[in-house]
Design an enzyme around this catalytic site. Structure first.
Site, mmCIF file in Angstrom:
data_model
loop_
_atom_site.group_PDB
_atom_site.id
_atom_site.type_symbol
_atom_site.label_atom_id
_atom_site.label_comp_id
_atom_site.label_asym_id
_atom_site.label_seq_id
_atom_site.Cartn_x
_atom_site.Cartn_y
_atom_site.Cartn_z
ATOM 1 N N SER A 195 37.417 40.487 44.349
ATOM 2 C CA SER A 195 38.609 40.089 45.094
ATOM 3 C C SER A 195 38.357 38.907 46.021
ATOM 4 O O SER A 195 39.236 38.058 46.207
ATOM 5 C CB SER A 195 39.146 41.270 45.903
ATOM 6 O OG SER A 195 39.510 42.333 45.048
ATOM 7 N N HIS A 225 39.046 39.592 51.450
ATOM 8 C CA HIS A 225 40.126 38.730 50.977
ATOM 9 C C HIS A 225 40.248 37.496 51.857
ATOM 10 O O HIS A 225 40.326 36.361 51.363
ATOM 11 C CB HIS A 225 41.454 39.491 50.983
ATOM 12 C CG HIS A 225 41.510 40.603 49.992
ATOM 13 N ND1 HIS A 225 42.605 41.436 49.877
ATOM 14 C CD2 HIS A 225 40.618 41.026 49.051
ATOM 15 C CE1 HIS A 225 42.378 42.320 48.914
ATOM 16 N NE2 HIS A 225 41.182 42.094 48.416
#
Length: 200
Positions: A127, A173
Protein backbone atom coordinates in the site's frame (compact mmCIF):
# COMPACT_ATOMS: atom_id res chain seq x y z
CA UNK A 1 6.43 -6.14 -42.73
CA UNK A 2 5.28 -4.23 -39.69
CA UNK A 3 6.64 -0.77 -39.09
CA UNK A 4 7.47 0.13 -35.52
CA UNK A 5 6.31 3.65 -34.70
CA UNK A 6 8.56 4.09 -31.68
CA UNK A 7 10.04 2.41 -28.61
CA UNK A 8 7.96 -0.09 -26.76
CA UNK A 9 5.87 1.17 -23.90
CA UNK A 10 5.09 -2.26 -22.47
CA UNK A 11 5.00 -1.89 -18.65
CA UNK A 12 7.71 -4.50 -18.07
CA UNK A 13 8.63 -3.28 -14.58
CA UNK A 14 4.98 -3.34 -13.57
CA UNK A 15 4.69 -6.96 -14.73
CA UNK A 16 7.82 -7.88 -12.75
CA UNK A 17 6.61 -6.13 -9.60
CA UNK A 18 3.23 -7.87 -9.78
CA UNK A 19 5.02 -11.17 -10.29
CA UNK A 20 7.25 -10.61 -7.26
CA UNK A 21 4.28 -9.77 -5.05
CA UNK A 22 2.40 -12.86 -6.19
CA UNK A 23 5.49 -15.03 -5.72
CA UNK A 24 5.98 -13.70 -2.18
CA UNK A 25 2.34 -14.43 -1.37
CA UNK A 26 2.64 -17.99 -2.67
CA UNK A 27 5.73 -18.49 -0.53
CA UNK A 28 3.76 -17.17 2.45
CA UNK A 29 1.17 -19.87 1.82
CA UNK A 30 3.50 -22.80 1.22
CA UNK A 31 6.35 -22.19 3.67
CA UNK A 32 5.01 -23.34 7.06
CA UNK A 33 5.18 -21.49 10.35
CA UNK A 34 4.54 -18.03 8.92
CA UNK A 35 8.25 -18.01 8.02
CA UNK A 36 7.98 -15.21 5.48
CA UNK A 37 6.21 -12.89 7.90
CA UNK A 38 8.58 -13.70 10.75
CA UNK A 39 11.66 -12.89 8.67
CA UNK A 40 10.48 -10.05 6.43
CA UNK A 41 7.60 -8.02 7.96
CA UNK A 42 8.32 -4.54 9.32
CA UNK A 43 8.20 -3.75 13.01
CA UNK A 44 10.01 -0.53 13.99
CA UNK A 45 10.85 -1.70 17.50
CA UNK A 46 12.18 -5.03 16.28
CA UNK A 47 14.27 -3.34 13.59
CA UNK A 48 15.78 -0.94 16.13
CA UNK A 49 16.65 -3.87 18.40
CA UNK A 50 18.07 -6.19 15.72
CA UNK A 51 19.32 -3.87 12.99
CA UNK A 52 17.44 -5.85 10.33
CA UNK A 53 16.98 -2.78 8.13
CA UNK A 54 15.97 -4.74 5.05
CA UNK A 55 12.50 -5.11 6.57
CA UNK A 56 11.62 -1.51 5.63
CA UNK A 57 11.64 -2.76 2.02
CA UNK A 58 10.80 -6.46 2.14
CA UNK A 59 7.58 -5.83 4.06
CA UNK A 60 6.25 -4.06 0.96
CA UNK A 61 6.15 -7.36 -0.92
CA UNK A 62 4.23 -9.27 1.75
CA UNK A 63 0.47 -9.23 2.32
CA UNK A 64 -2.07 -10.42 4.86
CA UNK A 65 -1.62 -14.17 4.79
CA UNK A 66 -5.16 -15.12 5.78
CA UNK A 67 -6.94 -13.37 2.89
CA UNK A 68 -5.97 -12.81 -0.76
CA UNK A 69 -8.11 -9.65 -0.93
CA UNK A 70 -5.28 -7.48 0.39
CA UNK A 71 -3.00 -8.72 -2.39
CA UNK A 72 -5.63 -8.54 -5.13
CA UNK A 73 -6.62 -4.94 -4.41
CA UNK A 74 -3.02 -3.76 -4.33
CA UNK A 75 -2.10 -5.62 -7.51
CA UNK A 76 -5.15 -4.25 -9.31
CA UNK A 77 -4.09 -0.72 -8.36
CA UNK A 78 -0.51 -1.45 -9.38
CA UNK A 79 -1.69 -2.67 -12.76
CA UNK A 80 -3.92 0.36 -13.37
CA UNK A 81 -1.42 3.01 -12.35
CA UNK A 82 1.79 1.22 -13.24
CA UNK A 83 0.95 0.82 -16.90
CA UNK A 84 0.13 4.54 -17.06
CA UNK A 85 3.10 5.88 -15.10
CA UNK A 86 5.88 3.60 -16.30
CA UNK A 87 5.81 4.77 -19.96
CA UNK A 88 5.65 8.42 -18.84
CA UNK A 89 8.59 8.25 -16.44
CA UNK A 90 10.69 5.51 -17.94
CA UNK A 91 11.39 2.17 -16.34
CA UNK A 92 14.22 3.08 -13.98
CA UNK A 93 12.67 6.25 -12.60
CA UNK A 94 9.39 4.44 -12.15
CA UNK A 95 11.09 1.56 -10.33
CA UNK A 96 12.94 4.01 -8.10
CA UNK A 97 9.68 5.75 -7.16
CA UNK A 98 7.99 2.43 -6.40
CA UNK A 99 10.81 1.07 -4.25
CA UNK A 100 11.45 4.27 -2.31
CA UNK A 101 7.71 4.70 -1.72
CA UNK A 102 7.79 1.37 0.13
CA UNK A 103 10.61 2.74 2.26
CA UNK A 104 8.72 6.01 2.72
CA UNK A 105 5.67 4.08 3.89
CA UNK A 106 7.75 2.21 6.46
CA UNK A 107 9.29 5.48 7.62
CA UNK A 108 5.80 6.91 8.04
CA UNK A 109 4.95 4.06 10.40
CA UNK A 110 8.26 4.49 12.19
CA UNK A 111 7.95 8.25 12.67
CA UNK A 112 4.39 7.99 13.98
CA UNK A 113 5.43 5.22 16.34
CA UNK A 114 8.28 7.35 17.66
CA UNK A 115 5.94 10.31 18.21
CA UNK A 116 3.30 8.25 20.01
CA UNK A 117 5.68 5.98 21.89
CA UNK A 118 4.33 2.83 20.24
CA UNK A 119 6.94 1.31 17.95
CA UNK A 120 5.78 -2.27 18.45
CA UNK A 121 3.51 -2.53 15.41
CA UNK A 122 3.68 -5.02 12.52
CA UNK A 123 3.06 -3.83 8.97
CA UNK A 124 3.03 -5.56 5.59
CA UNK A 125 1.67 -4.75 2.17
CA UNK A 126 2.35 -2.82 -1.02
CA UNK A 127 0.00 0.00 0.00
CA UNK A 128 2.85 2.43 0.69
CA UNK A 129 4.13 1.87 -2.84
CA UNK A 130 0.63 2.13 -4.31
CA UNK A 131 0.09 5.47 -2.58
CA UNK A 132 3.49 6.48 -3.91
CA UNK A 133 2.14 5.83 -7.39
CA UNK A 134 -0.93 7.92 -6.54
CA UNK A 135 1.42 10.76 -5.61
CA UNK A 136 3.47 10.24 -8.76
CA UNK A 137 0.38 10.26 -10.95
CA UNK A 138 -0.84 13.48 -9.34
CA UNK A 139 2.49 15.21 -10.02
CA UNK A 140 2.62 13.95 -13.62
CA UNK A 141 -0.97 15.04 -14.19
CA UNK A 142 -0.24 18.54 -12.91
CA UNK A 143 2.94 18.79 -14.98
CA UNK A 144 0.96 17.88 -18.09
CA UNK A 145 -1.55 20.62 -17.33
CA UNK A 146 -4.37 18.11 -17.08
CA UNK A 147 -7.26 17.94 -14.60
CA UNK A 148 -6.00 16.44 -11.32
CA UNK A 149 -9.40 16.30 -9.61
CA UNK A 150 -10.00 12.58 -10.27
CA UNK A 151 -6.70 11.46 -8.73
CA UNK A 152 -7.14 13.87 -5.79
CA UNK A 153 -10.59 12.41 -5.18
CA UNK A 154 -9.20 8.88 -5.28
CA UNK A 155 -6.43 9.79 -2.84
CA UNK A 156 -8.90 11.46 -0.46
CA UNK A 157 -11.29 8.49 -0.50
CA UNK A 158 -8.50 6.01 0.16
CA UNK A 159 -7.00 8.13 2.93
CA UNK A 160 -10.38 8.42 4.68
CA UNK A 161 -10.88 4.69 4.27
CA UNK A 162 -7.50 4.11 5.90
CA UNK A 163 -8.44 6.31 8.86
CA UNK A 164 -11.81 4.71 9.60
CA UNK A 165 -11.07 1.05 8.93
CA UNK A 166 -9.20 -0.92 11.61
CA UNK A 167 -6.05 -2.76 10.66
CA UNK A 168 -5.07 -0.34 7.89
CA UNK A 169 -1.87 1.67 8.26
CA UNK A 170 -2.72 5.22 7.21
CA UNK A 171 0.80 6.13 8.33
CA UNK A 172 2.26 3.94 5.59
CA UNK A 173 -0.20 5.40 3.09
CA UNK A 174 0.78 8.95 3.97
CA UNK A 175 4.50 8.19 3.97
CA UNK A 176 4.30 6.48 0.59
CA UNK A 177 2.15 9.25 -0.89
CA UNK A 178 4.55 12.00 0.17
CA UNK A 179 7.60 10.04 -1.01
CA UNK A 180 6.12 9.24 -4.41
CA UNK A 181 4.98 12.81 -5.07
CA UNK A 182 8.20 14.51 -3.96
CA UNK A 183 10.50 12.03 -5.68
CA UNK A 184 8.56 12.18 -8.94
CA UNK A 185 8.71 15.98 -8.93
CA UNK A 186 12.47 15.90 -8.36
CA UNK A 187 13.14 13.23 -10.99
CA UNK A 188 10.99 14.92 -13.63
CA UNK A 189 12.61 18.30 -13.01
CA UNK A 190 16.10 16.82 -13.12
CA UNK A 191 15.19 15.01 -16.30
CA UNK A 192 14.17 18.27 -17.95
CA UNK A 193 10.51 17.27 -18.26
CA UNK A 194 8.59 20.49 -17.90
CA UNK A 195 4.86 21.03 -18.07
CA UNK A 196 5.16 22.02 -21.71
CA UNK A 197 7.26 19.06 -22.78
CA UNK A 198 4.94 16.58 -21.09
CA UNK A 199 1.77 17.99 -22.62
CA UNK A 200 0.38 16.15 -25.62
Amino acid sequence: NKVRSGPTTAPLVTFVLIGLNILAYLLQQFIPGRWMLIHFLFNPLYVEMTGEWWRVLTSGFLHAQSSPTHLLLNMFSLWLFGRAIEPMMGRWKYLLVYVLSIVGGSLGVWIWGALTGDLNVNTVGASGAIFGLFGAFFVLTRMRGANATPILTLIAINMVFGFIMPGISWQAHLGGLATGAILTLILQQLGGNSRTSLRR
